[in-house]
Design a protein around this motif. Structure first.
Motif, PDB file in Angstrom:
ATOM      1  N   ALA A   7       0.817  -1.219   0.000  1.00 37.92           N
ATOM      2  CA  ALA A   7       0.000   0.000   0.000  1.00 37.92           C
ATOM      3  C   ALA A   7       0.847   1.264   0.000  1.00 37.92           C
ATOM      4  N   SER A   8       2.104   1.166   0.450  1.00 43.30           N
ATOM      5  CA  SER A   8       2.977   2.325   0.471  1.00 43.30           C
ATOM      6  C   SER A   8       3.211   2.884  -0.927  1.00 43.30           C
ATOM      7  N   PHE A   9       3.077   2.052  -1.941  1.00 44.12           N
ATOM      8  CA  PHE A   9       3.345   2.474  -3.307  1.00 44.12           C
ATOM      9  C   PHE A   9       2.074   2.589  -4.138  1.00 44.12           C
ATOM     10  N   GLY A  10       0.931   2.565  -3.473  1.00 47.54           N
ATOM     11  CA  GLY A  10      -0.324   2.703  -4.215  1.00 47.54           C
ATOM     12  C   GLY A  10      -0.388   4.003  -4.991  1.00 47.54           C
ATOM     13  N   ALA A  11       0.005   5.097  -4.347  1.00 51.00           N
ATOM     14  CA  ALA A  11      -0.019   6.394  -5.028  1.00 51.00           C
ATOM     15  C   ALA A  11       0.990   6.429  -6.166  1.00 51.00           C
ATOM     16  N   ALA A  12       2.118   5.732  -5.990  1.00 51.15           N
ATOM     17  CA  ALA A  12       3.133   5.708  -7.037  1.00 51.15           C
ATOM     18  C   ALA A  12       2.628   4.958  -8.264  1.00 51.15           C
ATOM     19  N   LEU A  13       1.905   3.870  -8.031  1.00 55.39           N
ATOM     20  CA  LEU A  13       1.350   3.113  -9.154  1.00 55.39           C
ATOM     21  C   LEU A  13       0.345   3.964  -9.938  1.00 55.39           C
ATOM     22  N   ALA A  14      -0.461   4.699  -9.221  1.00 55.36           N
ATOM     23  CA  ALA A  14      -1.424   5.585  -9.876  1.00 55.36           C
ATOM     24  C   ALA A  14      -0.702   6.701 -10.627  1.00 55.36           C
ATOM     25  N   ALA A  15       0.360   7.249 -10.007  1.00 53.81           N
ATOM     26  CA  ALA A  15       1.132   8.309 -10.652  1.00 53.81           C
ATOM     27  C   ALA A  15       1.831   7.786 -11.901  1.00 53.81           C
ATOM     28  N   ALA A  16       2.276   6.525 -11.842  1.00 50.95           N
ATOM     29  CA  ALA A  16       2.925   5.928 -13.005  1.00 50.95           C
ATOM     30  C   ALA A  16       1.966   5.865 -14.186  1.00 50.95           C
ATOM     31  N   GLN A  17       0.735   5.493 -13.907  1.00 51.14           N
ATOM     32  CA  GLN A  17      -0.271   5.430 -14.964  1.00 51.14           C
ATOM     33  C   GLN A  17      -0.562   6.821 -15.521  1.00 51.14           C
ATOM     34  N   ASP A  18      -0.684   7.788 -14.633  1.00 53.64           N
ATOM     35  CA  ASP A  18      -0.977   9.156 -15.067  1.00 53.64           C
ATOM     36  C   ASP A  18       0.174   9.751 -15.877  1.00 53.64           C
ATOM     37  N   ALA A  19       1.410   9.515 -15.420  1.00 50.94           N
ATOM     38  CA  ALA A  19       2.567  10.156 -16.039  1.00 50.94           C
ATOM     39  C   ALA A  19       3.031   9.459 -17.313  1.00 50.94           C
ATOM     40  N   ALA A  20       2.931   8.133 -17.342  1.00 48.79           N
ATOM     41  CA  ALA A  20       3.534   7.397 -18.456  1.00 48.79           C
ATOM     42  C   ALA A  20       2.557   6.511 -19.211  1.00 48.79           C
ATOM     43  N   GLY A  21       1.335   6.445 -18.770  1.00 49.57           N
ATOM     44  CA  GLY A  21       0.374   5.527 -19.373  1.00 49.57           C
ATOM     45  C   GLY A  21       0.054   5.820 -20.827  1.00 49.57           C
ATOM     46  N   ALA A  22       0.149   7.081 -21.228  1.00 50.80           N
ATOM     47  CA  ALA A  22      -0.201   7.444 -22.600  1.00 50.80           C
ATOM     48  C   ALA A  22       0.944   7.228 -23.581  1.00 50.80           C
ATOM     49  N   GLN A  23       2.111   6.886 -23.079  1.00 48.70           N
ATOM     50  CA  GLN A  23       3.252   6.659 -23.960  1.00 48.70           C
ATOM     51  C   GLN A  23       3.107   5.331 -24.698  1.00 48.70           C
ATOM     52  N   HIS A  24       3.892   5.176 -25.764  1.00 46.68           N
ATOM     53  CA  HIS A  24       3.800   3.979 -26.597  1.00 46.68           C
ATOM     54  C   HIS A  24       4.722   2.895 -26.056  1.00 46.68           C
ATOM     55  N   ALA A  47       9.240   2.647 -14.956  1.00 43.76           N
ATOM     56  CA  ALA A  47       9.567   1.267 -14.615  1.00 43.76           C
ATOM     57  C   ALA A  47       8.371   0.579 -13.962  1.00 43.76           C
ATOM     58  N   LEU A  48       7.699   1.271 -13.038  1.00 40.70           N
ATOM     59  CA  LEU A  48       6.528   0.683 -12.390  1.00 40.70           C
ATOM     60  C   LEU A  48       5.452   0.333 -13.409  1.00 40.70           C
ATOM     61  N   LEU A  49       5.230   1.226 -14.364  1.00 38.06           N
ATOM     62  CA  LEU A  49       4.201   0.970 -15.368  1.00 38.06           C
ATOM     63  C   LEU A  49       4.569  -0.218 -16.245  1.00 38.06           C
ATOM     64  N   VAL A  50       5.828  -0.275 -16.696  1.00 40.84           N
ATOM     65  CA  VAL A  50       6.258  -1.370 -17.574  1.00 40.84           C
ATOM     66  C   VAL A  50       6.211  -2.705 -16.848  1.00 40.84           C
ATOM     67  N   LEU A  51       6.591  -2.731 -15.578  1.00 44.22           N
ATOM     68  CA  LEU A  51       6.569  -3.987 -14.827  1.00 44.22           C
ATOM     69  C   LEU A  51       5.147  -4.507 -14.641  1.00 44.22           C
ATOM     70  N   GLN A  52       4.166  -3.619 -14.725  1.00 52.40           N
ATOM     71  CA  GLN A  52       2.766  -4.052 -14.710  1.00 52.40           C
ATOM     72  C   GLN A  52       2.284  -4.469 -16.100  1.00 52.40           C
ATOM     73  N   LYS A  53       2.807  -3.820 -17.114  1.00 52.80           N
ATOM     74  CA  LYS A  53       2.247  -3.917 -18.457  1.00 52.80           C
ATOM     75  C   LYS A  53       2.755  -5.111 -19.269  1.00 52.80           C
ATOM     76  N   VAL A  54       4.012  -5.509 -19.052  1.00 50.22           N
ATOM     77  CA  VAL A  54       4.618  -6.543 -19.896  1.00 50.22           C
ATOM     78  C   VAL A  54       3.940  -7.905 -19.680  1.00 50.22           C
ATOM     79  N   ASP A  55       4.159  -8.798 -20.645  1.00 52.98           N
ATOM     80  CA  ASP A  55       3.582 -10.139 -20.567  1.00 52.98           C
ATOM     81  C   ASP A  55       4.363 -11.048 -19.625  1.00 52.98           C
ATOM     82  N   VAL A  56       5.678 -10.813 -19.543  1.00 52.74           N
ATOM     83  CA  VAL A  56       6.514 -11.634 -18.680  1.00 52.74           C
ATOM     84  C   VAL A  56       7.687 -10.796 -18.189  1.00 52.74           C
ATOM     85  N   VAL A  57       8.160 -11.113 -16.987  1.00 49.25           N
ATOM     86  CA  VAL A  57       9.337 -10.445 -16.431  1.00 49.25           C
ATOM     87  C   VAL A  57      10.476 -11.453 -16.356  1.00 49.25           C
TER      88      VAL A  57
END
Length: 313
Positions: A7-24, A47-57
């Motif tokens: 939960a400490s990074f909940g706001a960071a995950l949301a910020a990642a989506q807001d800041a970088a979510g529209a990128q390709h 990095a947070l956004l990509v680690l959520q978005k990729v198919d495999v790490v």
């Protein structure tokens, strides 16, 4: 890493989506992702956004990486983690290439810091590029740059603003001593890495460098981070002075060799010999190599010398 609740990074995950979510984020791409070297907060939003978005790490250690992801609030099943480490990097790279060929997005992380820098990842990136797929780097934490930024590497002046990354020295005594002899002849700053079980051996090996300054970075970015600059000959005593000083991971940087006070006059003399025979840029480059002086400073000096000659006409 599990000491910090997701939960400490909940706001960071949301910020990642807001800041970088529209990128390709193209498919069939290997994302080389830098992760923190100690402090979990040193992760980038992308990095947070990509680690959520990729198919495999793909990762150096699946258990370590799964713990890191969970600390950020990213829950991936074991089937979405692929081990790619120094013992299987060549074979595992082919599995990654096959996934990319199928249009998947794959992220690669090492245990800490930027992959491919004294960590697995270089062979993977080479195999992916050779197969014709894109390698997209996500910059972030690096123990090398972190220590350099705090070391104050000014002893050699502008002439030695560059640095050499040597990484881990050989473990065998003879090979290590040969490597240290080579370091003694290197005027630029040199960055080394070392593990705790070998740091005392490295300290004794570097002691032969005498008064050359060394900045030690221990447990960088962590709670018990310690950064100190001592002469190489004093390294063994410095480590022996505290029971905790041999614990943790280490980065060290040898400071550049100090430039003698009369080097400017010598460089000026060499330039005056070279300029009548060579193009200005060539004369500057050779003078810099001969004298170990700054090319920028020599270029200004060459222009001055040329203007003096023209004025004499």
């Amino acid at each position: 890493m599990s000491s910090l609740a997701p939960a400490s990074f909940g706001a960071a995950l949301a910020a990642a989506q807001d800041a970088a979510g529209a990128q390709h984020y193209p498919q069939g791409t290997l994302y080389v992702v830098a992760t923190p070297i100690g402090n979990l907060a040193d992760i980038t939003l992308r990095a947070l956004l990509v680690l959520q978005k990729v198919d495999v790490v793909a990762c150096e250690d699946t258990r370590h990486t799964q713990g890191m992801l969970r600390a950020y609030g990213i829950d991936r099943p074991g089937a979405q983690l692929l081990a790619v480490h120094q013992h299987n990097e060549v074979e595992a790279a082919q599995a990654v290439v096959a996934r990319l060929a199928a249009g998947e997005r794959v992220a690669y992380v090492s245990d800490a810091g930027t992959p491919g820098v004294s960590d697995p990842g270089a062979r993977l990136a080479a195999a992916v590029r050779e197969a014709g797929h894109r390698v997209l780097p996500l910059p972030g934490a690096s123990s090398v740059i972190t220590l350099i930024s705090a070391a104050g590497l000014v002893a050699g002046g502008d002439a030695h603003s560059a640095f050499v990354f040597a990484g881990f020295l050989p473990s065998k005594a003879g090979e290590r001593d040969t490597a240290v002899q080579a370091l003694a002849a290197e005027p630029r700053s040199v960055v080394l890495l070392e593990a705790p079980h070998r740091i005392d051996v490295l300290a004794r090996a570097l002691a032969v460098l005498g008064s050359r300054r060394v900045t030690v970075g221990r447990e960088l970015t962590k709670q018990f981070e310690e950064i100190a600059t001592v002469e190489a000959q004093a390294l063994p005593a410095w480590f022996a002075a505290g029971k905790d000083r041999m614990r943790g991971e280490f980065a060290l940087v040898l400071h550049p060799v100090a430039v003698a006070a009369d080097d400017g006059a010598e460089a000026d003399r060499v330039l005056r010999l070279l300029l009548p025979e060579l193009p200005l840029k060539t004369a500057v480059r050779l003078a810099a190599e001969i004298c170990g002086a700054s090319r920028n400073g020599l270029y200004d000096a060459a222009l001055r010398i040329k203007s003096e000659g023209e004025g004499a006409d």
